[in-house]
Enzyme design. Structure first.
Site, mmCIF file in Angstrom:
data_model
loop_
_atom_site.group_PDB
_atom_site.id
_atom_site.type_symbol
_atom_site.label_atom_id
_atom_site.label_comp_id
_atom_site.label_asym_id
_atom_site.label_seq_id
_atom_site.Cartn_x
_atom_site.Cartn_y
_atom_site.Cartn_z
ATOM 1 N N LYS A 52 1.201 5.334 -9.701
ATOM 2 C CA LYS A 52 0.885 4.735 -8.392
ATOM 3 C C LYS A 52 -0.290 3.777 -8.526
ATOM 4 O O LYS A 52 -0.264 2.659 -8.004
ATOM 5 C CB LYS A 52 0.554 5.845 -7.369
ATOM 6 N N GLN A 96 -2.127 13.864 -3.177
ATOM 7 C CA GLN A 96 -1.003 14.172 -4.066
ATOM 8 C C GLN A 96 -0.607 15.649 -3.925
ATOM 9 O O GLN A 96 -1.441 16.537 -4.029
ATOM 10 C CB GLN A 96 -1.415 13.855 -5.525
ATOM 11 N N ASP A 119 1.997 8.166 3.276
ATOM 12 C CA ASP A 119 3.187 8.929 2.888
ATOM 13 C C ASP A 119 4.090 9.215 4.090
ATOM 14 O O ASP A 119 5.227 9.649 3.932
ATOM 15 C CB ASP A 119 2.764 10.287 2.287
#
Ligand code: NDP
Length: 304
Positions: A52, A96, A119
């Site tokens: 990422k 994460q 997200d």
């Protein structure tokens, strides 16, 4: 049967993002900012975070990875998230997952400002999808719809079967397909006669995590097969076997591969299918970058 090439679609989107960021930088003097928070030593998570960070830099996004030892307390972790919420240069905040077991994941996630929820996991943002009023979507489902758009696949009126009901993939993609006028059935581990649902489906989205689980006899001729599953397998005596994380480590040096939930023999019956690897997978990180750009534009009041 046509392969839905996620790498190709992903490359096109990345080029668009790069181009748009350049234009916006000229216009505003700013670039989108993404902060990724990772806690603990999960090897797979570290690999994901690294990819990422790398892609963000390649695309012109200001990326910041914040790593914490597993010993950090919830209070300290939430304090950091709140700091990122206040940071004017950060447009997207991502924690994460999975977090180490001692953390209450929802307690942590719900401290992210919904306007920075890159997200798109927070209740407000998932709720907007249900209301068909969203302008940001979770990365994997968003990537699937981008693939449909690229290949001009119109799901309206299709019987769609989504297998898996996680908030990351199954539930949001089911809502998003409904918003696109598909008739959606959601299946899960307690579904009876799964094969009967699958055989009726014009479109199957599989997000289970079981290698080769969907066999040729379970799918309809001419269907669209979208395989989200990422399963690690090893090749031993010319036979691929499923194995757990520890086994993967053990066999790492001897070679391992990734496969999806849909058995390769089922591809023959499809009109379109996403391969694994190279289908949905490449879209997910790309859509994270796309989402970061959307949040930046929203903040600058530039979202159309
Ligand atoms: P979860 O483990 O959260 O969900 C799995 C779902 O599959 C659950 O709803 C479960 O049902 C269902 N399921 C399990 N076994 C069966 C079965 N035998 N029959 C029917 N349904 C079953 O996984 P995620 O949604 O997070 O991920 C799913 C897969 O997708 C994984 O392989 C993951 O690695 C991959 N993934 C890939 C991404 C990509 O970018 N390509 C991104 C995210 C995930 P129940 O709810 O009843 O337990």
């Amino acid at each position: 049967m046509t392969i839905l090439d996620g790498k190709k679609v992903s490359s096109e989107i990345k080029l668009q993002v790069i181009k748009e960021i350049k234009v916006l930088k000229k216009k505003t003097g700013k670039v989108p900012g993404l902060s990724v928070v990772i806690v603990g030593e999960n090897k797979a998570s570290k690999v994901y975070v690294k990819s990422k960070d790398k892609m963000a830099s390649e695309l012109g996004i200001k990326s910041n990875v914040i790593e914490f030892d597993e010993n950090i307390s919830s209070v300290e972790l939430i304090k950091k998230i709140k700091e990122l919420n206040e940071d004017g240069e950060v447009n997207g905040v991502l924690v994460q997952l999975p977090l180490p077991k001692k953390f209450n994941t929802w307690e942590v996630l719900t401290n992210i400002n919904p306007d920075k929820d890159v997200d798109c996991f927070l209740p407000t943002n998932l709720g907007m999808i249900l209301l068909n009023r969203a302008n940001i979507f979770p990365c994997t489902p968003a990537g699937i719809l981008k693939i449909f758009d690229y290949y001009n696949i119109n799901v309206s009126g299709m019987n769609a079967c989504v297998i898996g009901r996680s908030f990351i993939v199954g539930k949001p993609i089911a809502a998003m397909l409904t918003n696109r006028n598909a008739t959606v059935t959601i299946c899960h581990s307690k579904t009876k006669n799964l094969a009967d649902h699958l055989k009726r489906a014009d479109l199957i989205v599989s997000a289970i995590g079981k290698p080769g689980f969907i066999s040729e006899d379970m799918v309809k001729q001419g269907s669209v097969l979208i395989d989200v599953g990422i399963n690690y397998i090893i090749k031993k005596d010319d036979v691929y076997e499923h194995c757990d994380e520890l086994q993967i480590k053990k066999f790492e040096r001897k070679g391992y591969a990734i496969t999806g939930d849909i058995h390769k023999n089922a591809y023959k019956k499809s009109l379109y299918y996403t391969p694994v690897p190279g289908g949905v997978g490449p879209m997910t990180v790309t859509m994270l970058m796309y989402n970061t750009l959307q949040l930046f534009k929203k903040k600058q009041d530039l979202l159309k």
